[in-house]
Design a protein around this motif. Structure first.
Motif, PDB file in Angstrom:
ATOM      1  N   ALA A 271       0.823  -1.223   0.000  1.00  8.81           N
ATOM      2  CA  ALA A 271       0.000   0.000   0.000  1.00  8.81           C
ATOM      3  C   ALA A 271       0.854   1.269   0.000  1.00  8.81           C
ATOM      4  CB  ALA A 271      -0.937   0.005   1.207  1.00  8.81           C
TER       5      ALA A 271
ATOM      6  N   THR B 116       5.745   1.632   4.018  1.00 11.29           N
ATOM      7  CA  THR B 116       7.196   1.740   4.231  1.00 11.29           C
ATOM      8  C   THR B 116       7.767   2.893   3.417  1.00 11.29           C
ATOM      9  OG1 THR B 116       7.420  -0.600   4.738  1.00 11.29           O
ATOM     10  CG2 THR B 116       9.404   0.503   3.959  1.00 11.29           C
TER      11      THR B 116
ATOM     12  N   GLU C 152      11.917  -1.336   9.478  1.00 12.57           N
ATOM     13  CA  GLU C 152      11.521  -2.738   9.468  1.00 12.57           C
ATOM     14  C   GLU C 152      12.820  -3.555   9.397  1.00 12.57           C
ATOM     15  OE1 GLU C 152       9.064  -5.504   6.330  1.00 12.57           O
ATOM     16  OE2 GLU C 152       9.020  -3.337   6.114  1.00 12.57           O
TER      17      GLU C 152
ATOM     18  N   GLU D 270       6.465  -1.517  11.108  1.00 10.09           N
ATOM     19  CA  GLU D 270       6.145  -2.922  11.383  1.00 10.09           C
ATOM     20  C   GLU D 270       6.799  -3.436  12.657  1.00 10.09           C
ATOM     21  OE1 GLU D 270       4.680  -5.327   9.069  1.00 10.09           O
ATOM     22  OE2 GLU D 270       4.642  -4.191   7.188  1.00 10.09           O
TER      23      GLU D 270
ATOM     24  N   GLN E  53       0.490  -4.022  11.236  1.00 11.16           N
ATOM     25  CA  GLN E  53      -0.341  -4.905  10.405  1.00 11.16           C
ATOM     26  C   GLN E  53      -1.555  -5.437  11.158  1.00 11.16           C
ATOM     27  OE1 GLN E  53      -0.362  -5.393   7.372  1.00 11.16           O
ATOM     28  NE2 GLN E  53       1.680  -5.490   6.458  1.00 11.16           N
TER      29      GLN E  53
HETATM   30  P1  ATP Z   1       4.451  -4.134   2.988  1.00 15.39           P
HETATM   31  O1  ATP Z   1       3.438  -4.193   4.076  1.00 15.39           O
HETATM   32  O2  ATP Z   1       4.395  -5.313   2.081  1.00 15.39           O
HETATM   33  O3  ATP Z   1       5.835  -3.801   3.468  1.00 15.39           O
HETATM   34  P2  ATP Z   1       3.991  -1.368   2.243  1.00 15.39           P
HETATM   35  O4  ATP Z   1       2.618  -0.877   2.461  1.00 15.39           O
HETATM   36  O5  ATP Z   1       5.034  -0.999   3.227  1.00 15.39           O
HETATM   37  O6  ATP Z   1       3.983  -2.923   2.033  1.00 15.39           O
HETATM   38  P3  ATP Z   1       5.831  -0.414   0.248  1.00 15.39           P
HETATM   39  O7  ATP Z   1       6.881  -1.386   0.685  1.00 15.39           O
HETATM   40  O8  ATP Z   1       6.025   1.005   0.511  1.00 15.39           O
HETATM   41  O9  ATP Z   1       4.417  -0.853   0.810  1.00 15.39           O
HETATM   42  O10 ATP Z   1       5.612  -0.634  -1.316  1.00 15.39           O
HETATM   43  C1  ATP Z   1       4.774   0.217  -2.075  1.00 15.39           C
HETATM   44  C2  ATP Z   1       4.906  -0.190  -3.542  1.00 15.39           C
HETATM   45  O11 ATP Z   1       6.241   0.062  -3.971  1.00 15.39           O
HETATM   46  C3  ATP Z   1       4.655  -1.683  -3.788  1.00 15.39           C
HETATM   47  O12 ATP Z   1       4.014  -1.792  -5.048  1.00 15.39           O
HETATM   48  C4  ATP Z   1       6.036  -2.275  -3.858  1.00 15.39           C
HETATM   49  O13 ATP Z   1       6.066  -3.417  -4.678  1.00 15.39           O
HETATM   50  C5  ATP Z   1       6.845  -1.123  -4.463  1.00 15.39           C
HETATM   51  N1  ATP Z   1       8.236  -1.144  -3.984  1.00 15.39           N
HETATM   52  C6  ATP Z   1       8.642  -1.062  -2.702  1.00 15.39           C
HETATM   53  N2  ATP Z   1       9.986  -1.059  -2.639  1.00 15.39           N
HETATM   54  C7  ATP Z   1      10.439  -1.142  -3.909  1.00 15.39           C
HETATM   55  C8  ATP Z   1      11.729  -1.176  -4.505  1.00 15.39           C
HETATM   56  N3  ATP Z   1      12.835  -1.119  -3.765  1.00 15.39           N
HETATM   57  N4  ATP Z   1      11.801  -1.251  -5.853  1.00 15.39           N
HETATM   58  C9  ATP Z   1      10.682  -1.292  -6.604  1.00 15.39           C
HETATM   59  N5  ATP Z   1       9.431  -1.248  -6.116  1.00 15.39           N
HETATM   60  C10 ATP Z   1       9.307  -1.183  -4.788  1.00 15.39           C
END
Ligand code: ATP
Length: 250
Positions: free
Chosen positions: A46, A49, A91, A172, A205
């Motif tokens: 979402a 991070t 995290e 997290e 989460q």
């Molecule tokens: P999670 O709970 O799985 O950690 P999140 O809500 O923290 O998810 P993010 O990790 O911020 O979400 O990811 C947001 C979007 O950016 C997702 O589509 C993810 O696949 C993409 N993404 C995150 N990190 C990278 C990266 N280093 N390179 C490419 N895409 C990324």
């Protein structure tokens, strides 16, 4: 009894960030008042991070503004934001595995901004952090690499405190921990709120836990904030609907 007035501490306006072609954070605006505890929830991917990393200055923002205590910090690199009072507990915790907990804290203490520490009413010391996080005391001389997940998390929080943060960003906190250990980590976080009034923005989460612990909940979906509410004024169902994009079920 009158409700205490809380002053605005963090203001984020129109923040956008991405990874290559992918936009992960879309025009996010939020405010945190001093002493607030806000839970950031949302499904995997979402953007939670990415948002926290952007606020900490370890991921570039493509647009928008971040203000801390009225000061525009958008262009500041991560270490300058730490000096301004914004600390991230990432995290995975990223402690120096070969160093003991004490050494991890001492290095953070050595690198903190002396001006900021001198200005703090009650600057954090290792001793004060041990009072707030008493579970660390018996493991102070153990290498960080030999700690359990919950102990590592507590050590990472203590390390972040060494910079005397105004705002602690926690990503997290429960990831990979048993329910009992998560309880312990949350006891530590509650102590920070009660004893130091630290402002917290935490990714959690576990929706039930987020709603029980925080004052407010923010739900991100596909990089946008789709719900902002006081935890006392919302329900698990409302947040779940926002989480999965089921507004029509309200
Ligand atoms: P999670 O709970 O799985 O950690 P999140 O809500 O923290 O998810 P993010 O990790 O911020 O979400 O990811 C947001 C979007 O950016 C997702 O589509 C993810 O696949 C993409 N993404 C995150 N990190 C990278 C990266 N280093 N390179 C490419 N895409 C990324």
């Amino acid at each position: 009894m009158s409700t205490p007035i809380r002053t605005e501490l963090l203001r984020v306006q129109g923040l956008r960030a991405g990874h290559g072609q992918l936009t992960a954070v879309r025009e996010v605006s939020l405010t945190l008042a001093r002493g607030d505890c806000v839970a950031l929830v949302g499904a995997n991917g979402a953007g939670k991070t990415t948002l926290l990393r952007c606020l900490a200055g370890v991921h570039p923002a493509l647009a928008g503004q971040v203000r801390l205590a009225g000061q525009d910090i958008t262009a500041l690199p991560a270490h300058r934001r730490v000096q301004q009072g914004l600390a991230l507990v990432p995290e995975g915790r990223r402690l120096w595995a070969d160093m003991t907990v004490r050494e991890n804290l001492a290095v953070a203490l050595e690198h903190r901004d002396p001006v900021r520490a001198a200005a703090a009413a009650q600057p954090w010391s290792i001793e004060r952090a041990l009072d707030a996080l008493p579970g660390l005391r018996p493991i102070l001389d153990r290498p960080a690499g030999a700690l359990s997940g919950g102990q590592r998390q507590a050590a990472a929080i203590a390390r972040a405190l060494m910079s005397n943060p105004e705002v602690l960003l926690l990503d997290e906190v429960s990831l990979g921990l048993s329910p009992r250990v998560v309880d312990e980590v949350y006891v530590s976080l509650q102590a920070l709120r009660d004893q130091a009034g630290t402002t917290l923005l935490l990714v959690e989460q576990d929706l039930g836990r987020a709603l029980r612990f925080a004052d407010r909940v923010l739900c991100l979906r596909e990089g946008r904030i789709v719900l902002q509410a006081a935890c006392a004024d919302t329900t698990r169902e409302a947040v779940t609907h926002a989480y999965f994009g089921m507004e029509t079920l309200q």
